[in-house]
Scaffold this motif. Structure first.
Motif, short mmCIF file in Angstrom:
data_model
loop_
_atom_site.label_atom_id
_atom_site.label_comp_id
_atom_site.label_asym_id
_atom_site.label_seq_id
_atom_site.Cartn_x
_atom_site.Cartn_y
_atom_site.Cartn_z
N UNK A 211 0.85 -1.20 0.00
CA UNK A 211 0.00 0.00 0.00
C UNK A 211 0.88 1.24 0.00
N UNK A 212 1.92 1.18 0.82
CA UNK A 212 2.84 2.30 0.95
C UNK A 212 3.63 2.52 -0.35
N UNK A 213 4.13 1.44 -0.94
CA UNK A 213 5.02 1.55 -2.10
C UNK A 213 4.26 1.79 -3.41
N UNK A 214 3.13 1.11 -3.58
CA UNK A 214 2.44 1.18 -4.88
C UNK A 214 1.31 2.20 -4.89
N UNK A 215 0.64 2.36 -3.76
CA UNK A 215 -0.48 3.29 -3.77
C UNK A 215 -0.13 4.61 -3.09
N UNK A 216 1.01 4.62 -2.40
CA UNK A 216 1.46 5.80 -1.67
C UNK A 216 0.35 6.32 -0.74
N UNK A 217 -0.38 5.39 -0.17
CA UNK A 217 -1.48 5.80 0.71
C UNK A 217 -1.21 5.33 2.13
N UNK A 218 -1.92 5.93 3.05
CA UNK A 218 -1.85 5.53 4.45
C UNK A 218 -2.80 4.35 4.64
N UNK A 219 -2.50 3.49 5.58
CA UNK A 219 -3.45 2.44 5.91
C UNK A 219 -3.91 2.60 7.35
N UNK A 220 -5.19 2.97 7.54
CA UNK A 220 -5.69 3.04 8.92
C UNK A 220 -5.78 1.63 9.50
N UNK A 221 -5.25 1.44 10.69
CA UNK A 221 -5.27 0.14 11.35
C UNK A 221 -6.26 0.14 12.50
#
Lengths: 221, 213
Positions: free
Chosen positions: A123-133
């Motif tokens: 998610x970080x590398x390909x979508x450059x988005x944050x992931x809410x956990x």
């Protein structure tokens, strides 16, 4: 593909390592040893716990040889270039080393736990988005997991691997695609009603775990 | 508190797979923080991910293990997952707001309704907090795709269904729904919408009959 994978695992397996155990006979016969069902498959939980408990570099190397190529394949299938997938796979494994203290063997199998780290890296590398956990449950000071629970989690994970392999080709590909990001949410809704039956017992196990945990908390309060 | 309206399997699966836009991910992470059933179902879908991970492999470059040990020694250890926080807002949401309810920077929508758009790095979907006084309808808006609405305080009704704290309503573009805040305490919701959400009117639906001449 499958055959190659199995052969490689057998070749990788260091003989006589106590991380490897035979086919199980009785689920709760011997305490203090993590076990898995297959003869050739190392007990990854035991291996990861050696990393967690004593920063064991040999144990880590064993994990690396098995999981890094799988993470790399997962990332490439998700659309990463070979160099990016290589870099991220190394990064995920370095995170595994540091996060080993957070690994809880009665809540997830090693493959599942590593999958979540690889997924977040993707998610970080390909979508450059944050992931809410989701917030972590307070599992309390009782950090020593119950051996029977650990065993059951591993068994369940084995059953799931097996169930996935036994799915009809078309369905199995759909499930894989869903996890590789090749299906949108609505496509998942439309096309994969299928893994639900496969994972029902896993859901039951996770629910049992949570209820036990809540009961324990209620007792200690 | 009994949660009656849960996340669907496809939503949990997409979140487990890491393929859902961040805005929906925030609603899902917030719901899972409050709902043990969905937490367990999420764990099961993640286990499917673990099984998928085992299915194929690509050889690593020569020297990759040594390179990894180098990374280990220079890497900043990752932060632990968010711990449970006191307050109305569960931890993942507090991370976006920068604190609990009192830190929300509300903007008025009229008739006492307020919203606060939460910043996302991923623009595929948007997410906002809505505060609707008891008895008032949700602001009328259009959305092209999926919309998830999670109740954090108070309650709302939509047709015959009642949604209370922890309940999530799943609506797609076809659903023509009119949620109305239940009488009593202000209803606070977290709502994520695919594409850009457009309010049909800047004032709540309640006022619309008067304006549509």
């Amino acid at each position: 593909m499958m055959l190659t994978a199995i052969r490689t695992e057998i070749q990788d397996a260091p003989l006589g390592s106590h991380g490897y155990v035979g086919r199980e006979t009785n689920a709760h016969a011997s305490k203090g040893r993590w076990r898995v069902t297959s003869e050739a498959e190392p007990d990854w939980t035991a291996v990861l716990l050696r990393v967690r408990e004593s920063q064991d570099r040999a144990a880590f190397a064993q994990l690396f040889h098995h999981f890094a190529p799988r993470i790399k394949a997962f990332l490439m299938k998700s659309g990463a270039s070979e160099p990016l997938a290589e870099e991220c796979a190394q990064d995920v494994m370095a995170t595994v080393w540091h996060k080993a203290v957070q690994f809880n063997p009665d809540r997830a199998s090693v493959a599942t736990w590593i999958f979540t780290i690889a997924r977040n890296r993707r998610i970080d590398a390909l979508r450059k988005a944050r992931r809410p956990e989701p917030e972590d449950l307070d599992w309390g000071p009782d950090q020593e997991p119950d051996q029977a629970d650990v065993y059951e989690t591993q068994q369940e994970s084995e059953r799931l691997n097996h169930a996935l392999r036994l799915l009809p080709e078309k369905q199995r590909i759909l499930v894989e695609k869903a996890f590789l990001g090749e299906l949108t949410h609505s496509e998942i809704a439309a096309e994969t009603g299928l893994p639900i039956g496969t994972i029902k017992s896993r859901i039951r196990l996770a629910l049992d775990k949570l209820r036990q945990h809540l009961d324990k908390k209620a007792v200690t309060k | 508190m009994t949660i009656r309206h849960h996340l669907s399997d496809p939503l949990l699966m997409a979140y487990a797979a890491g393929t859902i836009p961040e805005a929906f991910g925030l609603v899902i992470a917030t719901h899972v923080s409050m709902c043990d059933d969905c937490r367990a179902r999420l764990a099961a879908f993640e286990a499917v991910g673990g099984a998928v991970l085992e299915t194929s492999q690509v050889e690593m470059s020569a020297g990759s293990l040594d390179a990894c040990f180098d990374r280990i020694s220079t890497m900043t250890p990752p932060a632990p997952p968010p711990a449970r926080k006191a307050g109305v807002l569960p931890a993942p949401l507090q991370d976006y707001v920068g604190g609990d309810l009192e830190r929300v920077r509300w903007r008025p929508l009229g008739f006492g309704a307020k919203q606060a758009i939460l910043p996302c790095t991923d623009s595929a979907a948007s997410v906002r907090l809505l505060a609707i006084p008891g008895g008032v309808a949700m602001p009328d808006h259009t959305h092209r795709g999926l919309e998830l609405t999670l109740v954090l305080q108070g309650a709302f009704t939509d047709d015959d269904d009642r949604f209370e704290r922890g309940d999530v309503e799943i609506a797609d573009a076809e659903v023509d729904h009119t949620p109305v805040a239940a009488p009593g305490v202000t209803c606070i919701c977290l709502a994520a919408t695919q594409g850009r959400l457009k309010f049909s009117s800047l004032i709540p639906r309640l006022a619309q009959p008067f304006l549509r001449i």
